[in-house]
Write an enzyme that holds these catalytic residues in place. Structure first.
Site, PDB file in Angstrom:
ATOM      1  CG  ASP A  16      -2.078   0.930   1.133  1.00  0.00           C
ATOM      2  OD1 ASP A  16      -2.280   1.511   0.048  1.00  0.00           O
ATOM      3  OD2 ASP A  16      -2.787   1.102   2.141  1.00  0.00           O
ATOM      4  CG  HIS A  33       0.280   2.145  -9.378  1.00  0.00           C
ATOM      5  ND1 HIS A  33       0.017   1.709  -8.116  1.00  0.00           N
ATOM      6  CD2 HIS A  33      -0.815   2.849  -9.765  1.00  0.00           C
ATOM      7  CE1 HIS A  33      -1.194   2.119  -7.743  1.00  0.00           C
ATOM      8  NE2 HIS A  33      -1.720   2.818  -8.727  1.00  0.00           N
ATOM      9  CG  LEU A 127      10.069 -16.884  -3.739  1.00  0.00           C
ATOM     10  CD1 LEU A 127       9.706 -16.888  -2.255  1.00  0.00           C
ATOM     11  CD2 LEU A 127      10.509 -15.490  -4.173  1.00  0.00           C
TER      12      LEU A 127
END
Ligand code: FPP
Length: 233
Positions: A16, A33, A127
């Site tokens: 956020d 962004h 991962l």
């Protein structure tokens, strides 16, 4: 620096503060962004470095459709471009990429590259990187129940394990730690079913500024927690 004795197996992140990062600099929100992508790159490398097995990143929520059309389109094209750019690189690094959410409602170009990267990295054992795109915890539970009903299960079959089986990615363990950046302290419909026993860490830093220091603060805080899962220690 304190030693890390226990690291979470699965970390979820609510990324956020991109918009505020840009607004603080008098830039258009979309540039926040763009900068957020750099933080995604950083955190993926950190997850590998610290031996995290699963990293889930909340990238677009089912509620984000309420945003201006231009911002949504920008976000989707940013995701598409970066998946195109980074897919091979993630594959070389043994990362398995997966997606969670109502994928079928996404633009075709984005959906196709998601599908390509998912298949390309399917056999990787490093991962597990999960992007939640057009994801909502409530939507996930609704979609699970629709499937359960379609399959003809009866009232007496409804148990936690059955519901779990119909979530989007049933094989992924529940998040041990959920991090939210930008000082907000709420779950915003992220992994609602799965967060029942997660630990939470709230960082004041805006997502584009999230770095190794902040990541380590969260890990150090996590290892001090006493997890009881409803039992006594
Ligand atoms: C929240 O900031 C951030 C988002 C809604 C988007 C995050 C997505 C990315 C960084 C892209 C992920 C990348 C891939 C490859 C899938 P905000 O706009 O809510 O910030 P604000 O609260 O300050 O307005």
């Amino acid at each position: 620096m304190e030693k890390l004795k226990i690291v979470p197996v699965h970390i979820g992140i609510i990324m956020d503060g991109n918009g505020r990062w840009a607004e603080k600099r008098n830039l258009p929100r979309i540039l926040g962004h763009k900068e957020g992508i750099e933080a995604v790159r950083r955190v993926v490398k950190l997850a590998v470095k610290y031996g995290i097995k699963y990293l889930s990143l909340f990238s677009f929520s089912t509620e984000n459709w309420k945003r201006p059309k231009e911002e949504i389109e920008f976000l989707f094209s940013l995701m598409e471009e970066n998946l195109r750019k980074e897919g091979e690189n993630l594959n070389k690094n043994n990362v398995r990429v997966r997606f969670s959410g109502r994928k079928w409602q996404l633009p075709k170009n984005l959906y196709e590259i998601m599908d390509y990267v998912e298949k390309l990295t399917e056999k990787n054992t490093g991962l597990n990187l999960i992007f939640a795109i057009n994801y909502g915890g409530r939507a996930e539970i609704i979609d699970a129940f629709k499937e359960i009903i379609k399959k003809g299960y009866k009232e007496e079959d409804i148990k936690e394990d059955l519901i779990k089986e119909f979530l989007y990615l049933p094989d992924i363990p529940e998040p041990d730690l959920i991090i939210r950046t930008s000082g907000e302290k709420r779950i915003s419909n992220f992994l609602l079913w799965q967060c029942a026993y997660s630990e939470f860490y709230f960082s004041k830093v805006l997502w584009p500024d999230f770095n190794e220091d902040e990541f380590l603060k969260a890990l150090i805080d996590y290892q001090k927690r006493k997890r009881k899962f409803g039992s006594v220690k």
